[in-house]
Design a protein around this motif. Structure first.
Motif, PDB file in Angstrom:
ATOM      1  N   ILE A  14     -30.341  22.849 -11.004  1.00 36.06           N
ATOM      2  CA  ILE A  14     -30.040  21.418 -11.080  1.00 36.06           C
ATOM      3  C   ILE A  14     -30.987  20.685 -10.134  1.00 36.06           C
ATOM      4  CG2 ILE A  14     -28.316  19.632 -10.702  1.00 36.06           C
ATOM      5  CD1 ILE A  14     -26.171  21.706 -11.235  1.00 36.06           C
ATOM      6  N   LEU A  15     -31.726  19.730 -10.657  1.00 31.11           N
ATOM      7  CA  LEU A  15     -32.677  18.958  -9.858  1.00 31.11           C
ATOM      8  C   LEU A  15     -32.467  17.475 -10.108  1.00 31.11           C
ATOM      9  CD1 LEU A  15     -35.893  21.020 -10.702  1.00 31.11           C
ATOM     10  CD2 LEU A  15     -34.682  21.067  -8.520  1.00 31.11           C
ATOM     11  N   ASP A  16     -32.744  16.680  -9.085  1.00 29.16           N
ATOM     12  CA  ASP A  16     -32.721  15.255  -9.349  1.00 29.16           C
ATOM     13  C   ASP A  16     -34.118  14.820  -9.788  1.00 29.16           C
ATOM     14  OD1 ASP A  16     -34.316  14.596  -7.046  1.00 29.16           O
ATOM     15  OD2 ASP A  16     -32.519  14.639  -5.801  1.00 29.16           O
ATOM     16  N   ILE A  17     -34.222  13.599 -10.291  1.00 25.01           N
ATOM     17  CA  ILE A  17     -35.478  13.122 -10.877  1.00 25.01           C
ATOM     18  C   ILE A  17     -36.603  13.115  -9.850  1.00 25.01           C
ATOM     19  CG2 ILE A  17     -36.599  11.106 -11.905  1.00 25.01           C
ATOM     20  CD1 ILE A  17     -33.911  10.490 -13.268  1.00 25.01           C
ATOM     21  N   GLU A  18     -36.297  12.729  -8.612  1.00 24.32           N
ATOM     22  CA  GLU A  18     -37.332  12.706  -7.584  1.00 24.32           C
ATOM     23  C   GLU A  18     -37.865  14.111  -7.307  1.00 24.32           C
ATOM     24  OE1 GLU A  18     -38.076  11.117  -3.001  1.00 24.32           O
ATOM     25  OE2 GLU A  18     -36.036  11.345  -3.768  1.00 24.32           O
ATOM     26  N   GLN A  19     -36.969  15.086  -7.264  1.00 18.20           N
ATOM     27  CA  GLN A  19     -37.392  16.462  -7.015  1.00 18.20           C
ATOM     28  C   GLN A  19     -38.299  16.966  -8.131  1.00 18.20           C
ATOM     29  OE1 GLN A  19     -33.463  18.123  -6.652  1.00 18.20           O
ATOM     30  NE2 GLN A  19     -33.618  18.320  -4.434  1.00 18.20           N
ATOM     31  N   ILE A  20     -37.946  16.674  -9.373  1.00 19.32           N
ATOM     32  CA  ILE A  20     -38.768  17.104 -10.502  1.00 19.32           C
ATOM     33  C   ILE A  20     -40.144  16.462 -10.425  1.00 19.32           C
ATOM     34  CG2 ILE A  20     -39.025  17.001 -13.017  1.00 19.32           C
ATOM     35  CD1 ILE A  20     -35.993  17.189 -13.217  1.00 19.32           C
ATOM     36  N   ASP A  21     -40.175  15.173 -10.133  1.00 18.06           N
ATOM     37  CA  ASP A  21     -41.439  14.442 -10.053  1.00 18.06           C
ATOM     38  C   ASP A  21     -42.332  15.017  -8.950  1.00 18.06           C
ATOM     39  OD1 ASP A  21     -43.069  12.373 -11.098  1.00 18.06           O
ATOM     40  OD2 ASP A  21     -42.578  11.098  -9.395  1.00 18.06           O
ATOM     41  N   LEU A  22     -41.748  15.227  -7.776  1.00 14.42           N
ATOM     42  CA  LEU A  22     -42.511  15.778  -6.656  1.00 14.42           C
ATOM     43  C   LEU A  22     -42.990  17.192  -6.947  1.00 14.42           C
ATOM     44  CD1 LEU A  22     -40.320  14.524  -3.666  1.00 14.42           C
ATOM     45  CD2 LEU A  22     -42.650  13.790  -4.217  1.00 14.42           C
ATOM     46  N   MET A  23     -42.127  17.991  -7.555  1.00 14.34           N
ATOM     47  CA  MET A  23     -42.482  19.366  -7.862  1.00 14.34           C
ATOM     48  C   MET A  23     -43.670  19.427  -8.823  1.00 14.34           C
ATOM     49  SD  MET A  23     -39.979  22.357  -9.314  1.00 14.34           S
ATOM     50  CE  MET A  23     -39.740  21.551 -10.904  1.00 14.34           C
TER      51      MET A  23
END
Length: 408
Positions: free
Chosen positions: A284-293
């Motif tokens: 489970i990831l939030d949108i900011e985490q996905i973007d940064l990743m």
């Protein structure tokens, strides 16, 4: 109201004083006092200790006192012996002994068989080998130690499925300590096998006695500290996720358990999904985490859907081929010069028809050596869902020589 506030303050003071006494006892062990000396003080000062206090204690010793995790591991068995018999009874573990498929039930079932194996089978064959020195006894003992390596699956499920959820609740001390002890047990089993093959009988006997002792201690710690603490913290949804992933690692001395189906209205309901978070199959990831990743990957990624529409591209610091946000929503054919449109279409036709799943290109571009890979993205039914473009500068990779095993 004032009386209630005073009572709460008194409880805080008592809890603080208990933690200070516990910390002093562990530090005395650290400084060389015997178990009997500190155990007497412990019994005089504190009648019961909760698993929460043990967790907090280990965390405090590492963070505030600066005792390294390796030293906490060494003390772990000692201070567990001090606290044994004084840990508050947690009924949750006993209640789940009959709930087949629940991770706790599975851990307990494995522990029962591990306990029987090390205390009876392994111990018996060790004694017979040491006393009788027969080849058949050596083979049996070697088979026992090899079979005991299956304990890795029990420990790995604990470390890789249960520990991550505990760490989400800020519980790091006990997980680090226990993982270290698990590693020691694994290493000792392998060392005992090597010693047995080399004929070092005294070493074999000592190592097996150590293994039996440490395995028994770990069973106690799991059932009286770790699992009760996990039952206090984890939700049913988290236990479900742990149970569903268990087969990936495997089990010790048992077949794969039957699937656990908790009594609930809707298994699809996930109370952890907040606005702005996305539940994926493996996390489970939030949108900011996905973007940064995505933007920290050392590659450029572009994705077009089944209708050839550009849906996404990563935006790292050093893109090889520049993209602008204006391409989002356009067909990929319109993002290329007309003279190369036929190449794009040929590639997509091969992917859509199933003739190909990948296509690779490599070329020199400015000061880079660029490796471009295309992957057909298909769902579980094999239906074409889009194309993933993966672009990487491999110049530095090609220059790698030799080995680098440690950080420098």
């Amino acid at each position: 109201m004032s009386e209630l506030i005073n009572n709460r303050e008194q409880i805080k003071i008592e809890n603080y004083e208990r933690q200070q006494i516990l910390k002093e006892i562990i530090l005395e062990l650290h400084e060389g006092k015997s178990v009997d000396e500190v155990k007497e003080r412990f019994q005089q000062a504190i009648e019961k200790i909760s698993v929460e206090e043990i967790s907090h204690l280990e965390h405090t010793l590492m963070k505030e006192e600066g005792i390294p995790v390796e030293e906490i591991q060494r003390l772990c068995s000692v201070h567990t012996n001090v606290f044994k018999g004084s840990i508050e009874e947690i009924h949750g573990v006993d209640a789940l002994k009959t709930v087949k498929g629940h991770p706790v039930h599975t851990f307990l079932l494995e522990n029962k068989l591990i306990n029987q194996f090390v205390n009876f089978t392994l111990s018996l064959h060790k004694d017979r080998y040491i006393k009788e020195q027969k080849h058949i006894n050596k083979e049996k003992l070697l088979n026992d130690l090899t079979k005991l390596l299956e304990i890795d699956k029990h420990y790995s499920r604990k470390e890789n499925l249960l520990f991550p959820y505990l760490e989400r609740y800020g519980i790091f001390g006990p997980t680090k300590v226990m993982w270290g002890v698990d590693d020691n047990i694994r290493a000792e089993i392998k060392s005992a096998i090597s010693a047995l093959k080399d004929g070092a009988d005294k070493e074999v006997s000592e190592r097996i006695d150590f293994i039996i002792s440490e395995v028994n201690e770990m069973i106690y710690k799991e059932e009286n500290i770790l699992l009760p603490m996990a039952l206090e913290k984890l939700t049913e949804d988290e236990w479900v996720k742990i149970e569903r992933e268990g087969h990936v690692i495997g089990y010790t001395f048992i077949e794969e358990p039957e699937t656990w189906h908790p009594e609930r209205v809707d298994l699809q309901t996930n109370v952890f999904l907040k606005e702005g978070t996305i539940q994926l199959e493996t996390g489970i990831l939030d949108i900011e985490q996905i973007d940064l990743m995505m933007n920290h990957l050392p590659v450029d990624i572009t994705f077009i859907d089944e209708n050839d529409v550009v849906r996404f591209f990563s935006h790292g610091k050093e893109r090889i081929f520049h993209r602008t946000k204006s391409v989002i929503g356009r067909t990929v054919q319109n993002c290329h010069p007309p003279k190369s449109a036929h190449i794009v279409n040929a590639l997509l036709d091969d992917f859509k028809s199933g003739e190909k799943d990948t296509e690779d290109f490599w070329l020199h571009f400015k000061d880079k050596y660029v490796y471009v890979r295309y992957f057909a993205v298909r769902n579980e039914q094999g239906e074409y869902m889009g194309t993933l473009e993966f672009t990487q500068n491999i110049k530095g990779i090609q220059e790698i020589k030799g080995e680098k095993r440690l950080m420098s």
